[in-house]
Design a protein around this motif. Structure first.
Motif, PDB file in Angstrom:
ATOM      1  N   LYS A 101      -5.046  51.781  58.497  1.00  0.00           N
ATOM      2  CA  LYS A 101      -6.180  52.383  59.206  1.00  0.00           C
ATOM      3  C   LYS A 101      -5.834  53.674  59.927  1.00  0.00           C
ATOM      4  CE  LYS A 101      -8.275  47.844  59.863  1.00  0.00           C
ATOM      5  NZ  LYS A 101      -8.639  46.772  60.813  1.00  0.00           N
ATOM      6  N   MET A 102      -4.558  54.075  59.937  1.00  0.00           N
ATOM      7  CA  MET A 102      -4.138  55.194  60.773  1.00  0.00           C
ATOM      8  C   MET A 102      -4.824  56.500  60.387  1.00  0.00           C
ATOM      9  SD  MET A 102      -2.654  56.333  63.349  1.00  0.00           S
ATOM     10  CE  MET A 102      -2.195  54.652  63.788  1.00  0.00           C
ATOM     11  N   LEU A 103      -4.926  56.788  59.095  1.00  0.00           N
ATOM     12  CA  LEU A 103      -5.529  58.041  58.667  1.00  0.00           C
ATOM     13  C   LEU A 103      -6.989  58.121  59.108  1.00  0.00           C
ATOM     14  CD1 LEU A 103      -4.770  60.616  57.063  1.00  0.00           C
ATOM     15  CD2 LEU A 103      -5.762  59.518  55.052  1.00  0.00           C
ATOM     16  N   ALA A 104      -7.720  57.016  58.954  1.00  0.00           N
ATOM     17  CA  ALA A 104      -9.128  56.997  59.350  1.00  0.00           C
ATOM     18  C   ALA A 104      -9.286  57.047  60.862  1.00  0.00           C
ATOM     19  CB  ALA A 104      -9.803  55.748  58.789  1.00  0.00           C
ATOM     20  N   MET A 105      -8.464  56.275  61.577  1.00  0.00           N
ATOM     21  CA  MET A 105      -8.614  56.193  63.031  1.00  0.00           C
ATOM     22  C   MET A 105      -8.187  57.474  63.740  1.00  0.00           C
ATOM     23  SD  MET A 105      -7.413  52.238  63.700  1.00  0.00           S
ATOM     24  CE  MET A 105      -7.661  52.341  65.464  1.00  0.00           C
ATOM     25  N   SER A 106      -7.355  58.293  63.076  1.00  0.00           N
ATOM     26  CA  SER A 106      -6.929  59.562  63.681  1.00  0.00           C
ATOM     27  C   SER A 106      -7.774  60.736  63.204  1.00  0.00           C
ATOM     28  CB  SER A 106      -5.452  59.826  63.351  1.00  0.00           C
ATOM     29  OG  SER A 106      -5.280  60.038  61.954  1.00  0.00           O
ATOM     30  N   GLY A 107      -8.845  60.435  62.496  1.00  0.00           N
ATOM     31  CA  GLY A 107      -9.693  61.515  61.996  1.00  0.00           C
ATOM     32  C   GLY A 107      -8.990  62.395  60.983  1.00  0.00           C
ATOM     33  N   GLY A 108      -8.096  61.773  60.185  1.00  0.00           N
ATOM     34  CA  GLY A 108      -7.385  62.516  59.163  1.00  0.00           C
ATOM     35  C   GLY A 108      -6.193  63.304  59.664  1.00  0.00           C
ATOM     36  N   GLN A 109      -5.813  63.137  60.927  1.00  0.00           N
ATOM     37  CA  GLN A 109      -4.726  63.926  61.499  1.00  0.00           C
ATOM     38  C   GLN A 109      -3.348  63.294  61.299  1.00  0.00           C
ATOM     39  OE1 GLN A 109      -5.683  65.824  65.490  1.00  0.00           O
ATOM     40  NE2 GLN A 109      -7.342  64.318  65.393  1.00  0.00           N
ATOM     41  N   ILE A 110      -3.287  61.957  61.227  1.00  0.00           N
ATOM     42  CA  ILE A 110      -2.000  61.268  61.119  1.00  0.00           C
ATOM     43  C   ILE A 110      -2.032  60.349  59.905  1.00  0.00           C
ATOM     44  CG2 ILE A 110      -0.336  59.752  62.250  1.00  0.00           C
ATOM     45  CD1 ILE A 110      -1.555  60.572  64.936  1.00  0.00           C
ATOM     46  N   SER A 111      -1.157  60.608  58.954  1.00  0.00           N
ATOM     47  CA  SER A 111      -1.051  59.738  57.786  1.00  0.00           C
ATOM     48  C   SER A 111       0.110  58.769  57.976  1.00  0.00           C
ATOM     49  CB  SER A 111      -0.851  60.568  56.514  1.00  0.00           C
ATOM     50  OG  SER A 111       0.353  61.306  56.593  1.00  0.00           O
ATOM     51  N   CYS A 112       0.216  57.823  57.068  1.00  0.00           N
ATOM     52  CA  CYS A 112       1.285  56.831  57.159  1.00  0.00           C
ATOM     53  C   CYS A 112       1.920  56.677  55.782  1.00  0.00           C
ATOM     54  CB  CYS A 112       0.725  55.497  57.660  1.00  0.00           C
ATOM     55  SG  CYS A 112       1.988  54.278  58.087  1.00  0.00           S
ATOM     56  N   PRO A 113       2.748  57.665  55.362  1.00  0.00           N
ATOM     57  CA  PRO A 113       3.346  57.636  54.028  1.00  0.00           C
ATOM     58  C   PRO A 113       4.538  56.688  53.950  1.00  0.00           C
ATOM     59  CG  PRO A 113       4.091  59.577  55.210  1.00  0.00           C
ATOM     60  CD  PRO A 113       3.133  58.866  56.121  1.00  0.00           C
ATOM     61  N   ILE A 114       4.254  55.432  53.690  1.00  0.00           N
ATOM     62  CA  ILE A 114       5.282  54.399  53.685  1.00  0.00           C
ATOM     63  C   ILE A 114       5.137  53.552  52.430  1.00  0.00           C
ATOM     64  CG2 ILE A 114       3.835  52.811  55.028  1.00  0.00           C
ATOM     65  CD1 ILE A 114       6.397  51.831  56.425  1.00  0.00           C
ATOM     66  N   VAL A 115       6.249  53.071  51.899  1.00  0.00           N
ATOM     67  CA  VAL A 115       6.239  52.151  50.757  1.00  0.00           C
ATOM     68  C   VAL A 115       6.772  50.804  51.225  1.00  0.00           C
ATOM     69  CG1 VAL A 115       7.160  51.633  48.468  1.00  0.00           C
ATOM     70  CG2 VAL A 115       6.573  53.995  49.077  1.00  0.00           C
ATOM     71  N   PHE A 116       5.979  49.774  51.025  1.00  0.00           N
ATOM     72  CA  PHE A 116       6.422  48.400  51.233  1.00  0.00           C
ATOM     73  C   PHE A 116       6.695  47.805  49.853  1.00  0.00           C
ATOM     74  CE2 PHE A 116       3.420  49.214  54.753  1.00  0.00           C
ATOM     75  CZ  PHE A 116       4.257  48.995  55.843  1.00  0.00           C
ATOM     76  N   ARG A 117       7.889  47.260  49.632  1.00  0.00           N
ATOM     77  CA  ARG A 117       8.206  46.742  48.306  1.00  0.00           C
ATOM     78  C   ARG A 117       9.038  45.464  48.411  1.00  0.00           C
ATOM     79  NH1 ARG A 117      13.492  47.549  47.597  1.00  0.00           N
ATOM     80  NH2 ARG A 117      13.194  46.219  45.769  1.00  0.00           N
ATOM     81  N   GLY A 118       9.023  44.684  47.319  1.00  0.00           N
ATOM     82  CA  GLY A 118       9.813  43.465  47.267  1.00  0.00           C
ATOM     83  C   GLY A 118       9.296  42.516  46.218  1.00  0.00           C
ATOM     84  N   GLY A 119       9.949  41.366  46.124  1.00  0.00           N
ATOM     85  CA  GLY A 119       9.612  40.369  45.119  1.00  0.00           C
ATOM     86  C   GLY A 119       8.291  39.679  45.405  1.00  0.00           C
ATOM     87  N   ASN A 120       7.516  39.431  44.360  1.00  0.00           N
ATOM     88  CA  ASN A 120       6.172  38.871  44.507  1.00  0.00           C
ATOM     89  C   ASN A 120       5.921  37.830  43.424  1.00  0.00           C
ATOM     90  OD1 ASN A 120       3.336  38.913  45.519  1.00  0.00           O
ATOM     91  ND2 ASN A 120       2.912  39.761  43.497  1.00  0.00           N
TER      92      ASN A 120
END
Length: 213
Positions: A101-120
């Protein structure tokens, strides 16, 4: 040129290449450093990149996920490994209420470029609490991308693109029974764009359409 490598090796190559390209990228998770990863995906990465970029974490998914989310918001490019996506349930507050929700809640000012990965998903000799497949659940959360590769070629190209993705967090879900699967993967650098379907067997899709119709 192409050579035959395993699914886990394709993932490792993707991370290695992106970490060599961009010193903001780092990997963190349980046993990713000294133990080379629960499924040996990060084998040898500690020796090349050192303990500041390959970080072993405590058994505290909510805590280290929060660290990764904060780092992404400050301009770094974290890759957070969950030993299994079942354990990510403990970190769902950070994924659902902060990262997505960070991009929306900051009005497009703060993104969250992160990768979550692992076995599924399910695998051999695992209990029910380690066998859930989470793709459908995360696909219904706005603000994130979900990737579930079916072979080493796709895994490498998609993971490289996921690490470079600028806006939304990426949930990268790896089948636990596929880490040893092998196929040809090019030596040349390549990326696979996120969000585009790749139909592997069109005749099966046609049969499914006819059945539904």
């Amino acid at each position: 040129m192409a050579r035959i490598i395993a699914f886990r090796e394709a993932l490792r190559e993707a991370m290695n290449e992106e970490m060599r390209r961009d010193d903001r990228v780092f990997l963190m998770g349980e046993e990713v450093a000294e133990y080379n990863g629960a499924y040996k995906v990060s084998q040898g990465m500690l020796a090349e990149f050192g303990p500041k970029r390959i970080l072993d974490t405590p058994i505290a998914e909510l805590g280290f996920t929060a660290v990764g989310v904060g780092a992404a918001q400050r301009g770094l490019r974290p890759i957070v490994e969950f030993m299994t996506w079942n354990f990510a349930v403990l970190a769902l507050d950070q994924i659902l209420n902060t990262a997505s929700k960070m991009l929306a809640m900051s009005g497009g000012q703060i993104s969250c470029p992160i990768v979550f990965r692992g076995g599924n998903g399910s695998a051999g000799q695992l209990g029910a609490q380690h066998s859930t497949a989470f793709e459908a659940m995360y696909a219904n959360i706005p603000g994130i991308k979900v990737v579930s590769p079916s072979n080493p070629y796709d895994a490498k190209g998609l993971l490289k693109q996921a690490i470079r993705y600028e806006e939304d967090p990426v949930m990268f879900m790896e089948s636990e029974v596929m880490y040893g699967e092998k196929m040809e993967v090019p030596e040349e650098e390549y990326y696979i764009e996120l969000g585009k379907a790749d139909v592997k067997k069109k005749e099966q899709m046609l049969q499914l359409f006819l059945i539904i119709k």
